[in-house]
Design a protein around this motif. Structure first.
Motif, PDB file in Angstrom:
ATOM      1  N   ARG A   2      46.577  54.192  43.617  1.00 57.02           N
ATOM      2  CA  ARG A   2      46.930  55.533  44.076  1.00 57.02           C
ATOM      3  C   ARG A   2      46.203  56.602  43.252  1.00 57.02           C
ATOM      4  O   ARG A   2      45.733  57.610  43.804  1.00 57.02           O
ATOM      5  CB  ARG A   2      48.450  55.706  43.990  1.00 57.02           C
ATOM      6  CG  ARG A   2      48.979  56.916  44.738  1.00 57.02           C
ATOM      7  CD  ARG A   2      50.466  56.788  44.982  1.00 57.02           C
ATOM      8  NE  ARG A   2      50.739  55.763  45.979  1.00 57.02           N
ATOM      9  CZ  ARG A   2      51.352  54.611  45.721  1.00 57.02           C
ATOM     10  NH1 ARG A   2      51.741  54.340  44.501  1.00 57.02           N
ATOM     11  NH2 ARG A   2      51.549  53.738  46.680  1.00 57.02           N
ATOM     12  N   VAL A   3      46.109  56.405  41.942  1.00 58.10           N
ATOM     13  CA  VAL A   3      45.398  57.368  41.090  1.00 58.10           C
ATOM     14  C   VAL A   3      43.908  57.363  41.415  1.00 58.10           C
ATOM     15  O   VAL A   3      43.267  58.421  41.501  1.00 58.10           O
ATOM     16  CB  VAL A   3      45.638  57.044  39.605  1.00 58.10           C
ATOM     17  CG1 VAL A   3      44.772  57.947  38.715  1.00 58.10           C
ATOM     18  CG2 VAL A   3      47.099  57.233  39.237  1.00 58.10           C
ATOM     19  N   GLU A   4      43.329  56.173  41.598  1.00 56.22           N
ATOM     20  CA  GLU A   4      41.910  56.095  41.936  1.00 56.22           C
ATOM     21  C   GLU A   4      41.620  56.795  43.264  1.00 56.22           C
ATOM     22  O   GLU A   4      40.630  57.516  43.396  1.00 56.22           O
ATOM     23  CB  GLU A   4      41.469  54.634  42.011  1.00 56.22           C
ATOM     24  CG  GLU A   4      41.320  53.965  40.656  1.00 56.22           C
ATOM     25  CD  GLU A   4      40.774  52.554  40.768  1.00 56.22           C
ATOM     26  OE1 GLU A   4      40.730  52.015  41.895  1.00 56.22           O
ATOM     27  OE2 GLU A   4      40.399  51.982  39.728  1.00 56.22           O
ATOM     28  N   ARG A   5      42.491  56.596  44.234  1.00 57.77           N
ATOM     29  CA  ARG A   5      42.283  57.233  45.532  1.00 57.77           C
ATOM     30  C   ARG A   5      42.397  58.744  45.412  1.00 57.77           C
ATOM     31  O   ARG A   5      41.639  59.485  46.051  1.00 57.77           O
ATOM     32  CB  ARG A   5      43.301  56.699  46.536  1.00 57.77           C
ATOM     33  CG  ARG A   5      43.046  57.174  47.964  1.00 57.77           C
ATOM     34  CD  ARG A   5      43.896  56.439  48.955  1.00 57.77           C
ATOM     35  NE  ARG A   5      45.320  56.659  48.731  1.00 57.77           N
ATOM     36  CZ  ARG A   5      46.272  56.192  49.530  1.00 57.77           C
ATOM     37  NH1 ARG A   5      45.942  55.449  50.574  1.00 57.77           N
ATOM     38  NH2 ARG A   5      47.549  56.430  49.273  1.00 57.77           N
ATOM     39  N   ALA A   6      43.333  59.226  44.598  1.00 61.28           N
ATOM     40  CA  ALA A   6      43.478  60.670  44.401  1.00 61.28           C
ATOM     41  C   ALA A   6      42.234  61.263  43.742  1.00 61.28           C
ATOM     42  O   ALA A   6      41.787  62.360  44.106  1.00 61.28           O
ATOM     43  CB  ALA A   6      44.715  60.960  43.552  1.00 61.28           C
ATOM     44  N   ALA A  37      35.281  56.582  40.359  1.00 65.02           N
ATOM     45  CA  ALA A  37      36.501  56.672  39.553  1.00 65.02           C
ATOM     46  C   ALA A  37      37.041  55.273  39.316  1.00 65.02           C
ATOM     47  O   ALA A  37      37.116  54.464  40.240  1.00 65.02           O
ATOM     48  CB  ALA A  37      37.555  57.528  40.247  1.00 65.02           C
ATOM     49  N   SER A  38      37.385  54.993  38.074  1.00 62.50           N
ATOM     50  CA  SER A  38      37.937  53.691  37.707  1.00 62.50           C
ATOM     51  C   SER A  38      39.143  53.916  36.803  1.00 62.50           C
ATOM     52  O   SER A  38      39.062  54.666  35.829  1.00 62.50           O
ATOM     53  CB  SER A  38      36.890  52.837  36.988  1.00 62.50           C
ATOM     54  OG  SER A  38      37.439  51.607  36.556  1.00 62.50           O
ATOM     55  N   GLN A  54      36.876  47.344  27.347  1.00 63.32           N
ATOM     56  CA  GLN A  54      38.293  47.169  27.664  1.00 63.32           C
ATOM     57  C   GLN A  54      38.641  47.706  29.042  1.00 63.32           C
ATOM     58  O   GLN A  54      39.512  47.171  29.724  1.00 63.32           O
ATOM     59  CB  GLN A  54      39.155  47.877  26.608  1.00 63.32           C
ATOM     60  CG  GLN A  54      39.120  47.216  25.253  1.00 63.32           C
ATOM     61  CD  GLN A  54      40.037  47.905  24.262  1.00 63.32           C
ATOM     62  OE1 GLN A  54      40.466  49.031  24.470  1.00 63.32           O
ATOM     63  NE2 GLN A  54      40.335  47.233  23.169  1.00 63.32           N
ATOM     64  N   GLY A  55      37.957  48.766  29.457  1.00 63.56           N
ATOM     65  CA  GLY A  55      38.290  49.383  30.732  1.00 63.56           C
ATOM     66  C   GLY A  55      37.557  48.816  31.928  1.00 63.56           C
ATOM     67  O   GLY A  55      37.876  49.149  33.063  1.00 63.56           O
ATOM     68  N   SER A  56      36.560  47.968  31.693  1.00 67.27           N
ATOM     69  CA  SER A  56      35.805  47.413  32.817  1.00 67.27           C
ATOM     70  C   SER A  56      36.657  46.444  33.614  1.00 67.27           C
ATOM     71  O   SER A  56      37.568  45.812  33.085  1.00 67.27           O
ATOM     72  CB  SER A  56      34.549  46.707  32.304  1.00 67.27           C
ATOM     73  OG  SER A  56      34.898  45.650  31.426  1.00 67.27           O
ATOM     74  N   LYS A  57      36.342  46.321  34.896  1.00 66.84           N
ATOM     75  CA  LYS A  57      37.093  45.461  35.802  1.00 66.84           C
ATOM     76  C   LYS A  57      36.192  44.401  36.405  1.00 66.84           C
ATOM     77  O   LYS A  57      35.013  44.645  36.676  1.00 66.84           O
ATOM     78  CB  LYS A  57      37.707  46.278  36.944  1.00 66.84           C
ATOM     79  CG  LYS A  57      38.789  47.249  36.541  1.00 66.84           C
ATOM     80  CD  LYS A  57      39.327  47.930  37.779  1.00 66.84           C
ATOM     81  CE  LYS A  57      40.426  48.918  37.447  1.00 66.84           C
ATOM     82  NZ  LYS A  57      40.947  49.570  38.669  1.00 66.84           N
ATOM     83  N   LEU A  58      36.757  43.228  36.633  1.00 61.85           N
ATOM     84  CA  LEU A  58      36.066  42.228  37.419  1.00 61.85           C
ATOM     85  C   LEU A  58      36.079  42.662  38.883  1.00 61.85           C
ATOM     86  O   LEU A  58      36.989  43.383  39.318  1.00 61.85           O
ATOM     87  CB  LEU A  58      36.756  40.870  37.274  1.00 61.85           C
ATOM     88  CG  LEU A  58      36.717  40.234  35.875  1.00 61.85           C
ATOM     89  CD1 LEU A  58      37.590  38.991  35.858  1.00 61.85           C
ATOM     90  CD2 LEU A  58      35.304  39.892  35.476  1.00 61.85           C
ATOM     91  N   PRO A  59      35.101  42.239  39.677  1.00 61.13           N
ATOM     92  CA  PRO A  59      35.093  42.619  41.102  1.00 61.13           C
ATOM     93  C   PRO A  59      36.374  42.224  41.818  1.00 61.13           C
ATOM     94  O   PRO A  59      36.878  42.966  42.661  1.00 61.13           O
ATOM     95  CB  PRO A  59      33.880  41.855  41.651  1.00 61.13           C
ATOM     96  CG  PRO A  59      32.977  41.692  40.473  1.00 61.13           C
ATOM     97  CD  PRO A  59      33.891  41.515  39.292  1.00 61.13           C
TER      98      PRO A  59
END
Length: 455
Positions: free
Chosen positions: A97-101, A111-112, A411-416
């Motif tokens: 929801r935050v990313e979409r906003a 945005a991540s 730390q903030g990176s995401k896997l696909p």
């Protein structure tokens, strides 16, 4: 580089805009003319050396209009990276929801959001104010992050207080839920327990006791789910708190009806589910407590790195050495480093001789001799003599700041697959609530049909 704006004493707004692609004075004039045509702009000054435009306006101004004006004449505004601390997120659906906003804000390219670090990383040309407003509209709180506030004591205290509150609520919920679970599920699983309850207090009294204990659980440790879940539901943006609040309220409400006014329920459906509401609250609190501990451990590495940088520096100004915050040290200023102190900024030694412990950078325990012309790194420890250094990198440009940034990015990176999970969980709660409503409607209809046939 970043977009920034400040308010002067007269209420004027000053905006600093990075410009890429300028090569000569004619480029400067072209950019100034383009920016001056934007409605609301009072004064424009473009510097070719720093590749920045300083814009003064009478009030609020859409930065996207400035960016578009620059791009229209053939120049670029580099994307800046903004980091925000976001509070109030509790599950993956909150992340989505935050990313979409954030992505709906004009000027945002990417945005991540990371739940573990409670950070949002945004790339684009949007202003920090617009990003914070978008997050606030989505129902969460945020604030910008810089090097000076990464290890903020207030933030650490808030996290410790949150963890302590969760531990207290978990203990309370567990103590109150245990007898409820034992009385209700024990009666179903172990015949002797059912016989003992019937022979002593009776089933109705057992239900009264379960009502009291479950009421305490929902009113005390479970109150947090209703405080966050119900407003989210009213915003038509349900999250995991909403799911817990609605689920426990449904189980508790039905049980209250079965306990005190069973006559309004269809025949054969008079049962209580106090243990479901009580155990759900206890288990969710257990998950939240473990999550809070994990978040604390995640931020420990960054906190330790930030503490390596001193907060103040001894700077030579107008022939006098004055103590100022490290954030206010400028490039080229002369900084004095005394024995036993940490070097505040990256720089070059111009006076003095000493040994500096650089183990935080190199891992080598033996101090390195520093003389005039030697380079020093912010965060390292001066051993014996005094040094005077010329600052060559300050703020976010120091080696320590770049190390911190790399650790945070890791730390903030995401896997696909995690991005896919965040998108799925965004619709998980609404789907569950719709399925529950349809199930209830089907059950109610079948119960009424069975009752009509019995009559």
């Amino acid at each position: 580089m970043s977009l920034s704006n400040t308010m002067s004493a007269r209420g004027k707004t000053s905006i600093s805009l990075p410009i890429a692609g300028m090569t000569c004075a004619s480029c400067v004039g072209r950019v100034e003319a383009a920016l001056a045509k934007v409605p609301g702009v009072e004064h424009v000054s473009v510097n070719l050396a720093t590749e920045r435009a300083e814009i003064r306006t009478a009030g609020s101004l859409d930065r996207l209009a400035l960016v578009q004006a620059v791009e229209k004449v053939g120049y670029d505004v580099p994307l800046n990276t903004v980091e925000l601390a976001v509070s109030g997120m509790t599950c993956a659906s909150c992340v989505g929801r935050v990313e979409r906003a954030l992505t709906t804000v004009p000027g945002v390219a990417q945005a991540s959001v990371n739940l573990a670090t409670e950070r949002a990383t945004v790339r684009g040309t949007a202003s920090v104010e617009n990003l914070i407003a978008a997050i606030d509209k989505a129902g969460y709180a945020s604030r910008p992050i810089d090097i000076a506030t990464r290890a903020d004591d207030d933030t650490a205290r808030k996290k410790d207080a949150e963890q302590a509150a969760l531990k207290r609520d978990l203990r309370t919920a567990s103590i109150l839920a245990l007898p409820v679970f034992a009385a209700e599920m024990g009666s179903h699983l172990i015949p002797q327990v059912h016989e003992w309850i019937m022979a002593t207090i009776g089933m109705q009294t057992s239900w009264y006791l379960q009502f009291v204990l479950t009421s305490l659980i929902l009113a005390l440790p479970g109150r947090r789910f209703f405080q966050k879940g119900i407003p989210a539901l009213l915003r038509l943006a349900p999250d995991m708190n909403t799911l817990v609040a609605v689920g426990t309220a449904a189980a508790f409400g039905y049980s209250v009806v079965a306990t005190f006014v069973p006559g309004i329920l269809p025949v054969g459906t008079i049962n209580v589910y106090y243990e479901a509401a009580a155990v759900i609250v206890a288990l969710i609190l257990l998950g939240r407590y473990l999550e809070a501990r994990a978040k604390g451990r995640t931020s420990e590495a960054i906190t330790r790195l930030v503490t390596l940088q001193p907060k103040d520096a001894h700077v030579l100004r107008n022939g006098l050495v004055v103590d100022i915050p490290v954030a206010e040290v400028g490039l080229g200023e002369i900084v004095e480093v005394r024995p036993g102190e940490r070097v505040p900024v990256d720089g070059e030694v111009i006076e003095g001789r000493s040994y500096v412990d650089e183990s935080m950078i190199t891992g080598e325990p033996i101090p390195v001799e520093k003389i005039a012309g030697s380079n020093v790194v912010g965060g390292t420890v001066n051993q014996q003599g005094s040094l005077r250094i010329c600052a060559t990198a300050v703020g976010t440009q120091t080696m320590l700041a770049q190390i911190i940034r790399l650790v945070e990015q890791a730390q903030g990176s995401k896997l696909p697959i995690q991005a896919v999970v965040d998108k799925v969980t965004l619709w998980f709660v609404p789907s569950v609530m719709i399925a529950a409503a349809l199930t209830f409607a089907a059950w109610l209809g079948s119960s009424q049909n069975s009752e009509n046939k019995a009559r």
